[in-house]
Design an enzyme around this catalytic site. Sequence first.
Site, PDB file in Angstrom:
ATOM      1  N   CYS A 126      11.902   1.633 -10.734  1.00 44.74           N
ATOM      2  CA  CYS A 126      12.846   2.745 -10.499  1.00 44.74           C
ATOM      3  C   CYS A 126      13.395   2.746  -9.075  1.00 44.74           C
ATOM      4  CB  CYS A 126      12.189   4.073 -10.807  1.00 44.74           C
ATOM      5  SG  CYS A 126      10.444   4.142 -10.440  1.00 44.74           S
ATOM      6  N   HIS A 233      13.528  10.057  -7.081  1.00 41.20           N
ATOM      7  CA  HIS A 233      13.016   9.286  -5.932  1.00 41.20           C
ATOM      8  C   HIS A 233      14.072   9.260  -4.828  1.00 41.20           C
ATOM      9  CE1 HIS A 233       9.676   8.071  -8.307  1.00 41.20           C
ATOM     10  NE2 HIS A 233       9.943   6.806  -8.528  1.00 41.20           N
TER      11      HIS A 233
HETATM   12  C1  2RA Z   1       6.215   4.949  -9.628  1.00 43.55           C
HETATM   13  N1  2RA Z   1       7.835   3.151  -9.531  1.00 43.55           N
HETATM   14  O1  2RA Z   1       7.065   5.649  -9.078  1.00 43.55           O
HETATM   15  C2  2RA Z   1       6.541   3.546 -10.059  1.00 43.55           C
HETATM   16  C3  2RA Z   1       6.486   3.400 -11.561  1.00 43.55           C
HETATM   17  N2  2RA Z   1       7.413   4.231 -12.212  1.00 43.55           N
HETATM   18  O2  2RA Z   1       5.044   5.332  -9.879  1.00 43.55           O
END
Ligand code: 2RA
Length: 329
Positions: A126, A233
């Site tokens: 991601c 994120h």
């Molecule tokens: C996380 N990128 O954010 C890793 C897996 N989705 O935990």
Amino acid sequence: MYSIAVVGATGLVGSTMLELLEKRNIPIKKLTLFSSARSAGKEIVFKGQTYIVEELTESKTQGPYDYVLMSAGGETSLRFSPLFEQHGSVVIDNSSAWRMDPEISLVVPEVNPPSLSRKIIANPNCSTIQSVGPLNILADAFGLKRVAYTTYQSVSGSGWKGIEDLKRGERGEEPVNYPHPIYNNVLPHIDVFQEDGYTKEEVKMIEETRKILQLPSLPVTATCVRVPVTSAHSVAINVTLEKETTSEEIKALFNKNPNVILEDDPKQNIYPMPVNAGGKEGIFVGRIRKDDSFPNTFHVWTVSDNILKGAALNAVQILEQLINGKEQY
Ligand code: 2RA
């Protein structure tokens, strides 16, 4: 019309894949939902019809399925994806299992269409997806010399378990999934530590960036941090370019590119934030400014919903690219 299977249909990403298949009107003649034994038997409503989630077994990989969307972890993918492929299905897998396999395409549709060698296509990590989008724009215009990432990753990156620990912390309870409390804390620890002190998440970002941008020698480093945010994120990208430019020129470039959404007006307190990006499909960029500590180096801040563009949406966009005939097997 296509026969489609979704493996991991009860998980956070798998259920979002289903929502997107419905919302984006993917032409489906037959839908089959698979899960682990633990979740088999659950009912899921799709386009007004109730489906019973089945336990995935090796015999059931025969299908036939035109496409298989998989978000069930690396172990399940390593075991079942080759079987689906042998029976003629194209698998789009969200785990990290196949991403660095030289035979397997690692795809962000707006960056690099799948090569047609294998019928297993890997969905990138991601935090990588939301970073290579803007970086690809800069690479095309100015060339890349070096990339340094610092991520601020929401707990939904760990699926329901991450969300559970944040909620437990809010209630004053100890975490059961993370090694330390995530509530009122940050964890510089995503996935497992390696001998060199990097975590597997940091290695994923480094290696996947090079593979997707087809820059195998690009100097890349990363520090990946879990933060007490439920969805979206954030990634602080420090990037050194080959050619000279200005932050104004970079902003103008982002502003006219449909693959990113520029939110950058510090005087008005405008910049990307998870509270705004969560639930939306875009990659938001902002806080673009020159880094005077090193020549031709800039900061770019990017925020995106890690379950949407960071996982389920990117996988469904790969499926759309295949269905729309841009890439044929
Ligand atoms: C996380 N990128 O954010 C890793 C897996 N989705 O935990």
